[in-house]
Design an enzyme around this catalytic site. Sequence first.
Site, PDB file in Angstrom:
ATOM      1  N   HIS A 127       0.816  -1.210   0.000  1.00  0.00           N
ATOM      2  CA  HIS A 127       0.000   0.000   0.000  1.00  0.00           C
ATOM      3  C   HIS A 127       0.849   1.258   0.000  1.00  0.00           C
ATOM      4  O   HIS A 127       0.335   2.359  -0.156  1.00  0.00           O
ATOM      5  CB  HIS A 127      -0.991  -0.003   1.173  1.00  0.00           C
ATOM      6  CG  HIS A 127      -0.367   0.091   2.524  1.00  0.00           C
ATOM      7  ND1 HIS A 127      -0.209  -0.996   3.341  1.00  0.00           N
ATOM      8  CD2 HIS A 127       0.141   1.130   3.209  1.00  0.00           C
ATOM      9  CE1 HIS A 127       0.354  -0.625   4.480  1.00  0.00           C
ATOM     10  NE2 HIS A 127       0.578   0.663   4.418  1.00  0.00           N
ATOM     11  N   ASP A 158       0.573  -7.699   1.136  1.00  0.00           N
ATOM     12  CA  ASP A 158       0.927  -6.318   1.436  1.00  0.00           C
ATOM     13  C   ASP A 158       2.438  -6.111   1.493  1.00  0.00           C
ATOM     14  O   ASP A 158       2.995  -5.698   2.517  1.00  0.00           O
ATOM     15  CB  ASP A 158       0.283  -5.903   2.762  1.00  0.00           C
ATOM     16  CG  ASP A 158       0.236  -4.392   2.919  1.00  0.00           C
ATOM     17  OD1 ASP A 158       0.609  -3.688   1.962  1.00  0.00           O
ATOM     18  OD2 ASP A 158      -0.168  -3.928   3.997  1.00  0.00           O
ATOM     19  N   SER A 240       4.881   4.064  10.192  1.00  0.00           N
ATOM     20  CA  SER A 240       5.704   2.877  10.419  1.00  0.00           C
ATOM     21  C   SER A 240       5.405   1.757   9.440  1.00  0.00           C
ATOM     22  O   SER A 240       5.995   0.690   9.539  1.00  0.00           O
ATOM     23  CB  SER A 240       5.516   2.370  11.863  1.00  0.00           C
ATOM     24  OG  SER A 240       4.181   1.987  12.079  1.00  0.00           O
TER      25      SER A 240
END
Length: 1041
Positions: A127, A158, A240
């Site tokens: 993402h 991801d 993060s």
Amino acid sequence: MEQNGDARTKRKQPPTPSSERPMKQMKPEMDFHKRNGTLVSSSEDVASSQPEPVDVESDYEDMPSSLVAAATQDTAEWQKTIEKVVKNVVSIHFCQTCSFDTDAAVSSEATGFVVDAEKGYILTNRHVVGAGPFIGYCIFDNHEECDVYPVYRDPVHDFGILRFDPKAIKYMPVASLELRPDLARVGVEIRVVGNDAGEKLSILSGVISRLDRNAPEYGEGYSDFNTNYIQAAAAASGGSSGSPVVNKDGFAVALQAGGRADGAATDYFLPLDRPLRALDLIRKGQPVSRGTIQVQWILKPFDECRRLGLSPESEQAMRSAFPKETGMLVAEVVLPKGPAHTKIEEGDLLIKVNGELLTQFVRLDSILDDSVGGKVSMLLQRGGEDLDIELDVGNLHDITPDRFVSVAGASFHDLSYQQARLYAIAMKDAGVFVCESAGSFRFDGSDSGWLVQEVDNKPTPNLDTFIEVMKAIPDRSRVVVLYKHLRDLHTSNTSIVTIDRHWHSKMRMAKRNDKTGLWDFSAIADAIPSIAPVPRKANFIRMDSAKHPEAVDIVRSLVRVSASMPIKIDGFPRARKIGYGLVVDAEQGLVIVSRALIPYNLCDIMLTIADSIIVDAKVVFMHPLQNYAIVKYDPSLVDAPVKTPNLSADFIKQGEETIFFGFNQNLRPVVAKTVVTDITTVAIPASASTPRYRAINLDAITVDTGLASQCGSGVLIAEDGTVQALWLTYLGERSSHNGKDMEYHLGLATPMVLPVLKEIQKGNTPKLRILNVETHTVQMSQARIMGVSEEWIARTEREDPERHQLFMVRKVDSGHEHGLQEGDVILTLNDKLITRVSDLDIMYDNDNLDAVVVRKREELSFKVPTVPTEDLETDRAVIFCGATLHRPHHAVRQQISKLHSYVYVSARARGSPAYMYGLAPTNFITHVNGVATPDLTAFLRETKKIGDNEYFRLKVVTFDNVPWVATMKKNEHYFPTMEYIKDTSEELGWRKVIHEFEEGGATEELVGMEMDMAISQDGEVEAADAGEDAGAEGEIAKSMV
């Protein structure tokens, strides 16, 4: 943003970097992004179209700082490990330059870490890399910086891989972290090392508590699936994403991905098995094969599996083969028309694949990835019965879009596996997905999630078919479009749209290039010229049942007006407006309309006459103060009994009876007899955060009927059919409370427009001159205190017995402080006592006026210069690095005390360098690389000296007079430098010049760019345009950074 405290899955909010300028100087934004990739803003209308996400996990957004776990006092061994790890961790600053698939255009930051120092590979989240165009750079621990380019983004999981040039890092040795997925075990102490909450480096501690949780769901945007996630307590937050999760030996055991937004200190990490495989293949220069049968699986514990029909024999076999496992894979979503359709059903239990007992996602992924183009056999259990099936394995990359087409102001691609899986719909022949719903394809209700299934009565099941259909449609054609929304596939929507191939003349294809990390743009079709319009015949509706037949016959003089703005300038918040205008000369085709509908002449205007005939119109005049424009259409195209109304030359009076005829919110005619309640001098409130055109120095008429507030267009008309006043919409301020743009519905007396109209009817373009001041009324009691003599007060009462008032100068436009001054009470102009706004009309035809004023209790006489209005309208706009620049428009000059330069930032595109580096709307640019740029010509001259992908300095001054310096990197590939110049010799009235662009790049603005138009007083981004109106406050999602 979750408002109710639910435990929701959230991506991390893009944080505000600690190095950013203070809020007053920078006016930085909060990057709120919804799950479907649209900007979350707090304006009207779209709120109801955005449902709440339904899941119970959450990625990070705003966590209370007290909940962010700091690293505990580390042992010497941990300290040594951390010292080694931090050298491999990078802060990634990036833009996803346009909306694509589930991702919105966004500028943000995240974390990554080097996994191959020799070849320059960085591992981060998918993402972050995004599905669409990407630009970015990374910063190493010693603050060296280099550009990064996408190499790989997984279609499902991801993770993504970025490439950088190791030779660009000169002052520290580049090292890498080794990926060890096998070392992720329950009870292992870990550290999350990354760019947490906008800090350059944060080290958070935790302990792995689970290895077998299902992937968290993030709502409507991108979500991982068909993998297990690792759970731990570390309480990481925004920025993060992509951080390495390391053990005490310094090995990366997982990849930071998400967490909860309800305050629980819970984090979700992606296992590294599949990233490690992808990295090994990329190192070898081999493609990363990814197989799929278009089924989403989910881990369910054995007790649930028994309820689904798991037989004791199968459970015994599973527990014997995998004594540590507590569950199995169960089919959750099976896509229609996919390889598994009719063979696998939701709730089926997976026992074996290719004869091998299987309970783990990793092994299933491995088998499918190695079987692309082939077949796999599966043993399922359904209701206690065994089922043997054989399935074709498809290529996951084939159903993941890697191209999009831009046409008519919008962008389209094939439906992605991500979207199809989320809504459990077939990939095949689903229609084309509108990734940028803008231009001709801006649909009401939502700005994303649309599937176009037919255009011009021709099916568009996929992108290739859609391209061929669009190629054949001439410019300005009006066609029927059939479309659905992903959230409501039961409902087909039908709209008639006008295809814009003049502002956006080229049809362009963008194709992902994984070798360069860029998207290559190519023109695939020129526009077909528009078909010459032909005369049409129509009749107006009749209102036989209404009283006052002569009055309601005004319906033959009212036409629907639709204005579409291809780019946003002058701070106007909408890309499309619809209302009604009054035909004031049917023979010449002149129509008067509110400037709340037509804010500037860089637009397309369509008139619908008698609800039947559609003709184009052009602006011939825009009044600088009184909120009306006059447009002209070709009357030879209209065979209808359009009526030229009789406009009253006398001002309507307070208390006078009149007939209100207007069009309500449903654009239906309504009529009521009423009374004029008040005629008062008003000034529409200024919008502090969004300077845009507003009416000032006007006498507003109000009436005693509830229809007045419902109707934005209409007239006040006498029983004999004489129009006494126009009923207009006035655009006001933007509410600081809810972000809504206020609108006022007021009457404008017809004598105010007659002088201008008569000039235009003679074929002249009025060249008005105005006093560059804003006034407001003062009563006699105030005037006396301010020093007005008793003689003047008596004269005022004698000459205007209805209004005992004078005018005081409230504000003087910037740059014109040598005539009237703020606080002056105006007595006479050219010996005429000024007690009404209409008395100020004397300014229109005089270069100078003899003024008598009271200033600081002293009566003064002097000459006051008027200013020409030709330069008040914007006639030139430059788009540079995603920022729209032009000369400060009239509203800015009205509201600011000093113009710092003639290079004013009116808007900026999300996902652009301007957005990324903090250049905000309402800023002024005064210097480029230390060289003064007082105007756009100087600005273009200096910026042309800057090479592509080079840094440069901008000296900027905020609207609040605070100077600061911005550094920015030029990007000509996605954001070419363009200029719109007003040119009456051009058919559109404007000429577009492309100054700088990269071969193979976007030679037009990325269509449908969502634009920020303003910054609020607290530094938060104000709503610009989401749908026709901006959406309500919602969830932070996908950019989990």
